[in-house]
Write a protein that holds these residues in place. Structure first.
Motif, short mmCIF file in Angstrom:
data_model
loop_
_atom_site.label_atom_id
_atom_site.label_comp_id
_atom_site.label_asym_id
_atom_site.label_seq_id
_atom_site.Cartn_x
_atom_site.Cartn_y
_atom_site.Cartn_z
N THR A 13 55.81 -41.92 63.74
CA THR A 13 55.38 -41.34 62.46
C THR A 13 53.93 -40.86 62.56
OG1 THR A 13 56.86 -42.87 61.33
CG2 THR A 13 55.12 -41.88 60.00
N LEU A 14 53.06 -41.67 63.12
CA LEU A 14 51.65 -41.27 63.21
C LEU A 14 51.45 -40.14 64.23
CD1 LEU A 14 49.52 -44.51 62.72
CD2 LEU A 14 50.47 -42.93 61.06
N SER A 15 52.25 -40.15 65.31
CA SER A 15 52.16 -39.03 66.27
C SER A 15 52.51 -37.73 65.55
CB SER A 15 53.14 -39.21 67.43
OG SER A 15 52.88 -40.38 68.15
N ALA A 16 53.56 -37.78 64.72
CA ALA A 16 53.98 -36.57 64.00
C ALA A 16 52.93 -36.15 62.98
CB ALA A 16 55.32 -36.81 63.31
N LEU A 17 52.44 -37.12 62.22
CA LEU A 17 51.44 -36.77 61.19
C LEU A 17 50.17 -36.21 61.84
CD1 LEU A 17 51.67 -39.83 58.73
CD2 LEU A 17 52.53 -37.50 58.34
N PHE A 18 49.77 -36.85 62.95
CA PHE A 18 48.52 -36.44 63.61
C PHE A 18 48.66 -35.04 64.22
CE2 PHE A 18 45.38 -37.05 67.24
CZ PHE A 18 44.26 -36.90 66.44
N THR A 19 49.79 -34.78 64.90
CA THR A 19 49.93 -33.46 65.54
C THR A 19 50.06 -32.36 64.48
OG1 THR A 19 52.29 -33.93 65.87
CG2 THR A 19 50.86 -34.21 67.76
N ARG A 20 50.73 -32.66 63.37
CA ARG A 20 50.82 -31.65 62.31
C ARG A 20 49.45 -31.39 61.70
NH1 ARG A 20 56.30 -32.30 58.93
NH2 ARG A 20 55.52 -30.42 57.98
N LEU A 50 39.18 -51.85 64.90
CA LEU A 50 39.96 -51.18 63.85
C LEU A 50 39.27 -49.89 63.44
CD1 LEU A 50 42.48 -51.52 61.98
CD2 LEU A 50 40.93 -52.51 60.29
N LEU A 51 39.82 -48.77 63.89
CA LEU A 51 39.19 -47.47 63.65
C LEU A 51 39.51 -46.94 62.26
CD1 LEU A 51 37.82 -44.83 64.73
CD2 LEU A 51 40.09 -44.12 65.45
N ALA A 52 40.77 -47.08 61.86
CA ALA A 52 41.22 -46.53 60.58
C ALA A 52 42.53 -47.21 60.21
CB ALA A 52 41.45 -45.02 60.73
N HIS A 53 42.95 -47.00 58.98
CA HIS A 53 44.28 -47.52 58.63
C HIS A 53 45.00 -46.54 57.71
CE1 HIS A 53 42.02 -48.85 55.10
NE2 HIS A 53 43.18 -48.83 54.47
N CYS A 54 46.31 -46.47 57.89
CA CYS A 54 47.16 -45.69 57.00
C CYS A 54 47.85 -46.63 56.04
CB CYS A 54 48.22 -44.92 57.80
SG CYS A 54 47.53 -43.53 58.70
N GLU A 55 47.98 -46.17 54.83
CA GLU A 55 48.69 -46.99 53.83
C GLU A 55 50.18 -46.68 53.87
OE1 GLU A 55 46.60 -45.87 50.31
OE2 GLU A 55 44.89 -47.18 50.77
N LEU A 56 50.96 -47.60 53.35
CA LEU A 56 52.39 -47.34 53.21
C LEU A 56 52.52 -46.05 52.39
CD1 LEU A 56 55.05 -48.87 53.98
CD2 LEU A 56 55.18 -49.44 51.57
N ARG A 64 42.63 -38.67 55.29
CA ARG A 64 41.28 -39.02 55.78
C ARG A 64 41.37 -39.90 57.03
NH1 ARG A 64 40.07 -39.41 50.34
NH2 ARG A 64 40.26 -41.67 50.35
N ALA A 65 42.37 -40.78 57.06
CA ALA A 65 42.55 -41.62 58.25
C ALA A 65 42.81 -40.72 59.47
CB ALA A 65 43.72 -42.59 58.04
N LEU A 66 43.61 -39.68 59.30
CA LEU A 66 43.89 -38.76 60.42
C LEU A 66 42.61 -38.03 60.85
CD1 LEU A 66 47.31 -37.25 59.22
CD2 LEU A 66 46.94 -39.13 60.85
N ASP A 67 41.76 -37.70 59.88
CA ASP A 67 40.46 -37.09 60.22
C ASP A 67 39.64 -38.03 61.10
OD1 ASP A 67 40.78 -34.69 58.88
OD2 ASP A 67 39.96 -35.47 57.00
N ARG A 68 39.72 -39.30 60.78
CA ARG A 68 38.95 -40.29 61.58
C ARG A 68 39.47 -40.37 63.00
NH1 ARG A 68 36.28 -45.18 58.53
NH2 ARG A 68 35.51 -45.37 60.64
N LEU A 69 40.78 -40.30 63.13
CA LEU A 69 41.36 -40.33 64.49
C LEU A 69 40.86 -39.12 65.27
CD1 LEU A 69 45.11 -41.40 64.11
CD2 LEU A 69 43.05 -42.75 63.90
N ARG A 70 40.90 -37.97 64.63
CA ARG A 70 40.46 -36.77 65.34
C ARG A 70 38.99 -36.87 65.74
NH1 ARG A 70 41.34 -30.54 63.52
NH2 ARG A 70 40.42 -29.62 65.38
N ALA A 71 38.18 -37.36 64.82
CA ALA A 71 36.74 -37.48 65.13
C ALA A 71 36.53 -38.42 66.31
CB ALA A 71 35.98 -37.97 63.89
N ALA A 72 37.32 -39.48 66.38
CA ALA A 72 37.17 -40.44 67.49
C ALA A 72 37.55 -39.78 68.82
CB ALA A 72 38.03 -41.68 67.24
N VAL A 73 38.58 -38.95 68.79
CA VAL A 73 38.99 -38.24 70.01
C VAL A 73 37.90 -37.24 70.40
CG1 VAL A 73 40.69 -36.66 71.02
CG2 VAL A 73 41.45 -38.50 69.52
#
Ligand SMILES: Nc1ncnc2c1ncn2[C@@H]1O[C@H](COP(=O)(O)OS(=O)(=O)O)[C@@H](OP(=O)(O)O)[C@H]1O
Ligand SMILES: Nc1ncnc2c1ncn2[C@@H]1O[C@H](COP(=O)(O)OP(=O)(O)O)[C@@H](O)[C@H]1O
Length: 319
Positions: free
Chosen positions: A15-22, A229-235, A257-266
């Motif tokens: 799910t997170l791979s899909a959300l992040f790539t989109r 713990l870099l970020a968290h997604c809610e249900l 915003r959590a996905l933005d944090r992942l991108r910034a970390a990368v």
């Protein structure tokens, strides 16, 4: 930049791979998603209908052809049979650009939900008892070892859960590994296992909490994971609506915003091509000694090209 999602099955890697790539693709960034999970669900998570087929061939169906293509005219690799998944590139090898005009991308990529996707292939009935899932991942390892990617472009691999992720050294091929954990003790046990492996090899890992439902969940994660713990997604009602084939108003702002944090970390990672190639060589030599010399009847250490410098500087010579 290369990103892996790992974690316990069911934690939400796919799910997170899909959300992040989109999320990346919508911003206009070049991105390739790879389904490397034994349960091949990423295409559906990206929006492929349940009754639609992913038509591009899986990478594992053409590992031999991919080896032939990548070895190019490298004199140290005499044939596809002599090339194992850890064989590193050298002079004469073909290097890939992300989404480049080459035979790997042109054959294996199919766009799903706006995201170019490649898949490793399902574990077939004929594989049972005779092969491990890591054999399917060989082509992914070869792809990553021959890819020259840069900042602002992304390969995202939805990795298989469990120990297969550690076979052969694939786990050292990433600029960032996101460990998806639910706020449960079971999910955290995978975090502890992965963290220890990662520390041993100096692999950058960050934890992404998932399916968080409130302050108690978050406190649980913060207490056990600390600054990893870099970020968290809610249900996510959006994710649930998609699972049920319903429309929704889009991803919730917090999760976005959590996905933005992942991108910034990368994006904050610095690429060290020399270290990358050094790791590749180190794992190749280990594999050669452990099983691959015996499996191929060759001295695979001779495939290491000591004068080869990986990275963008290697590209013009291969154009
Ligand atoms: N890590 C590790 N340890 C022990 N044995 C291993 C390992 N990785 C691969 N193998 C075995 O080697 C055979 C070829 O592996 P693969 O098909 O995965 O890849 S490749 O040859 O490197 O491309 C294959 O064996 P066969 O199926 O008998 O050919 C794999 O099971
Ligand atoms: N943040 C979330 N909100 C709601 N449901 C989620 C969330 N993350 C994952 N899920 C659901 O949890 C289940 C398992 O997720 P999945 O991505 O398939 O896990 P994995 O790839 O780790 O096995 C799926 O039904 C998925 O829709």
């Amino acid at each position: 930049m290369r990103v892996a999602f790992v974690g316990k099955g069911g934690s939400g890697k796919t799910t997170l791979s899909a959300l992040f790539t989109r999320h990346l693709a919508r911003s206009g960034a070049p991105v390739v998603a790879i389904d490397g999970d034994i349960n091949q669900h990423l295409a559906h998570a990206l929006g492929l209908d349940e009754d639609e087929l992913f038509a591009a061939p899986p990478l594992s169906a053409r590992t031999g052809e991919i080896k032939d293509y990548l070895r190019g005219t490298n004199p140290r690799i005499a044939s596809r049979e002599a090339m194992v998944k850890t064989t590193p590139p050298g002079h004469g090898s073909r290097l890939l650009r992300l989404l480049g005009d080459d035979e790997v991308h042109s054959r294996h990529v199919q766009e799903v939900g706006g995201v170019p996707l490649m898949v490793t292939g399902a574990f077939a009935g004929s594989d049972l008892g005779v092969a491990c899932y890591h054999s399917k991942l060989g082509a992914v390892e070869l792809y990553l070892n021959h890819l020259v990617d840069g900042p602002g472009e992304y390969v995202v691999v939805d990795m298989t859960a469990g120990a297969d992720a550690f076979a052969s050294g694939l786990f050292t091929r990433f600029d960032m590994t996101f460990l998806v954990v639910e706020p449960t003790r079971k999910s955290l046990s995978v975090y502890h296992q992965y963290r220890d492996h990662a520390a041993e090899f100096g692999i950058p890992v960050a934890v992404v909490g998932n399916k968080v439902t409130g302050a108690d969940d978050l406190a649980f994660l913060r207490e056990r994971v600390g600054e990893d713990l870099l970020a968290h997604c809610e249900l996510s009602p959006h994710v649930r609506a998609q699972e049920q084939g319903r429309g929704s108003g889009g991803l919730e702002p917090h999760n976005s915003r959590a996905l933005d944090r992942l991108r910034a970390a990368v994006d904050a990672r610095h690429k060290d091509w020399d270290a990358f190639q050094r790791h590749a060589v180190e794992f190749h030599l280990r594999n050669a000694a452990a099983w691959a010399d015996a499996a191929t009847g060759r001295d695979l250490a001779a495939q290491v090209d000591p004068d080869f410098r990986h990275g963008p500087a290697a590209l013009p010579a291969f154009a």
